[in-house]
Design a protein around this motif. Structure first.
Motif, mmCIF file in Angstrom:
data_model
loop_
_atom_site.group_PDB
_atom_site.id
_atom_site.type_symbol
_atom_site.label_atom_id
_atom_site.label_comp_id
_atom_site.label_asym_id
_atom_site.label_seq_id
_atom_site.Cartn_x
_atom_site.Cartn_y
_atom_site.Cartn_z
ATOM 1 N N GLU A 1 -15.044 0.086 4.072
ATOM 2 C CA GLU A 1 -14.981 0.070 2.602
ATOM 3 C C GLU A 1 -13.506 0.032 2.230
ATOM 4 O OE1 GLU A 1 -17.313 0.462 -0.006
ATOM 5 O OE2 GLU A 1 -18.946 0.141 1.405
ATOM 6 N N LEU A 2 -12.958 -1.158 1.955
ATOM 7 C CA LEU A 2 -11.522 -1.320 1.770
ATOM 8 C C LEU A 2 -11.126 -1.430 0.306
ATOM 9 C CD1 LEU A 2 -10.843 -3.939 4.599
ATOM 10 C CD2 LEU A 2 -10.889 -1.440 4.751
ATOM 11 N N LYS A 3 -10.017 -0.748 -0.040
ATOM 12 C CA LYS A 3 -9.416 -0.854 -1.365
ATOM 13 C C LYS A 3 -7.910 -0.933 -1.179
ATOM 14 C CE LYS A 3 -12.839 1.110 -4.328
ATOM 15 N NZ LYS A 3 -13.761 2.169 -4.193
ATOM 16 N N VAL A 4 -7.268 -1.743 -2.033
ATOM 17 C CA VAL A 4 -5.821 -1.933 -1.952
ATOM 18 C C VAL A 4 -5.159 -1.249 -3.142
ATOM 19 C CG1 VAL A 4 -3.967 -3.656 -1.919
ATOM 20 C CG2 VAL A 4 -6.130 -4.129 -0.750
ATOM 21 N N SER A 5 -4.046 -0.565 -2.883
ATOM 22 C CA SER A 5 -3.287 0.082 -3.955
ATOM 23 C C SER A 5 -1.795 -0.025 -3.656
ATOM 24 C CB SER A 5 -3.699 1.554 -4.079
ATOM 25 O OG SER A 5 -3.396 2.243 -2.880
ATOM 26 N N GLY A 6 -0.996 0.245 -4.691
ATOM 27 C CA GLY A 6 0.454 0.319 -4.528
ATOM 28 C C GLY A 6 1.124 -0.970 -4.081
ATOM 29 N N ALA A 7 0.529 -2.117 -4.356
ATOM 30 C CA ALA A 7 1.082 -3.397 -3.887
ATOM 31 C C ALA A 7 2.327 -3.779 -4.679
ATOM 32 C CB ALA A 7 0.021 -4.485 -4.006
ATOM 33 N N PHE A 8 3.342 -4.291 -3.968
ATOM 34 C CA PHE A 8 4.527 -4.835 -4.635
ATOM 35 C C PHE A 8 5.341 -5.679 -3.660
ATOM 36 C CE2 PHE A 8 6.374 -1.147 -2.625
ATOM 37 C CZ PHE A 8 7.695 -1.478 -2.360
ATOM 38 N N MET A 9 6.221 -6.504 -4.233
ATOM 39 C CA MET A 9 7.191 -7.283 -3.473
ATOM 40 C C MET A 9 8.544 -7.092 -4.149
ATOM 41 S SD MET A 9 7.583 -11.445 -3.136
ATOM 42 C CE MET A 9 6.437 -11.669 -1.790
ATOM 43 N N PRO A 10 9.555 -6.641 -3.408
ATOM 44 C CA PRO A 10 10.893 -6.616 -3.998
ATOM 45 C C PRO A 10 11.348 -8.052 -4.285
ATOM 46 C CG PRO A 10 10.803 -5.301 -1.988
ATOM 47 C CD PRO A 10 9.538 -6.092 -2.059
ATOM 48 N N GLN A 11 12.051 -8.240 -5.392
ATOM 49 C CA GLN A 11 12.547 -9.585 -5.721
ATOM 50 C C GLN A 11 13.380 -10.111 -4.565
ATOM 51 O OE1 GLN A 11 14.160 -10.299 -9.679
ATOM 52 N NE2 GLN A 11 15.818 -11.482 -8.740
#
Length: 157
Positions: free
Chosen positions: A38-48
């Protein structure tokens, strides 16, 4: 004949009830019973990005009783997206990352991460980069990575 019809009707009704209870619209009880991740994604980001490469960071939480594995990432930003681990302050490409049952896979600065090489463009802070996460057992998950400041690090906030 009347008893036979009543018994047959009761049997059909019971079978229909059992079939319907197996088809839960929630999905969570089915997954728990079948042992699926049961997968959930959180806190996603990419530095510029400041060069023609970039890193991607996120947390995948598995609330299921079965482990899974992140096997690849695809994105329109780059044809060369790989998974990297950091050991002894050295980056090296890996084929996959384990996502433990009832656990997390943390892709974070200074540790394991997604690497985008030979970028087709340079996204700016405030934009979003779409990626698709591919797994060994689970269906792919589409995620938008918000582009943050080049020095953004949630651990320091």
């Amino acid at each position: 004949m009347n008893r036979r019809t009543t018994a047959l009707s009761a049997t059909v009704a019971l079978a229909a009830t059992l079939a319907l209870t197996g088809c839960s619209s929630d999905g969570s009880s089915d997954s728990a019973k079948s042992g699926k991740p049961e997968l959930k994604v959180s806190g996603a980001f990419m530095p510029q990005p400041v060069m023609d490469m970039a890193g991607g960071f996120l947390t995948i939480t598995n609330s299921g009783d079965t482990a899974d594995r992140l096997t690849s990432v695809t994105s329109g930003l780059s044809d060369d997206v790989t998974l990297h681990e950091t050991k002894n302050q050295k980056m090296q490409q890996v084929k996959s990352f384990d996502i433990p049952a009832n656990g997390d896979l943390k892709l974070e600065r200074g540790g394991n991460h997604i690497m985008f090489m030979e970028l087709k463009g340079k996204p700016k802070q405030g934009e979003k980069v779409s990626v698709e996460l591919h797994f060994e057992k689970s269906d792919p998950i589409k995620v938008d990575l918000p582009v943050e400041a080049p020095n953004h690090n949630p651990k320091q906030h």
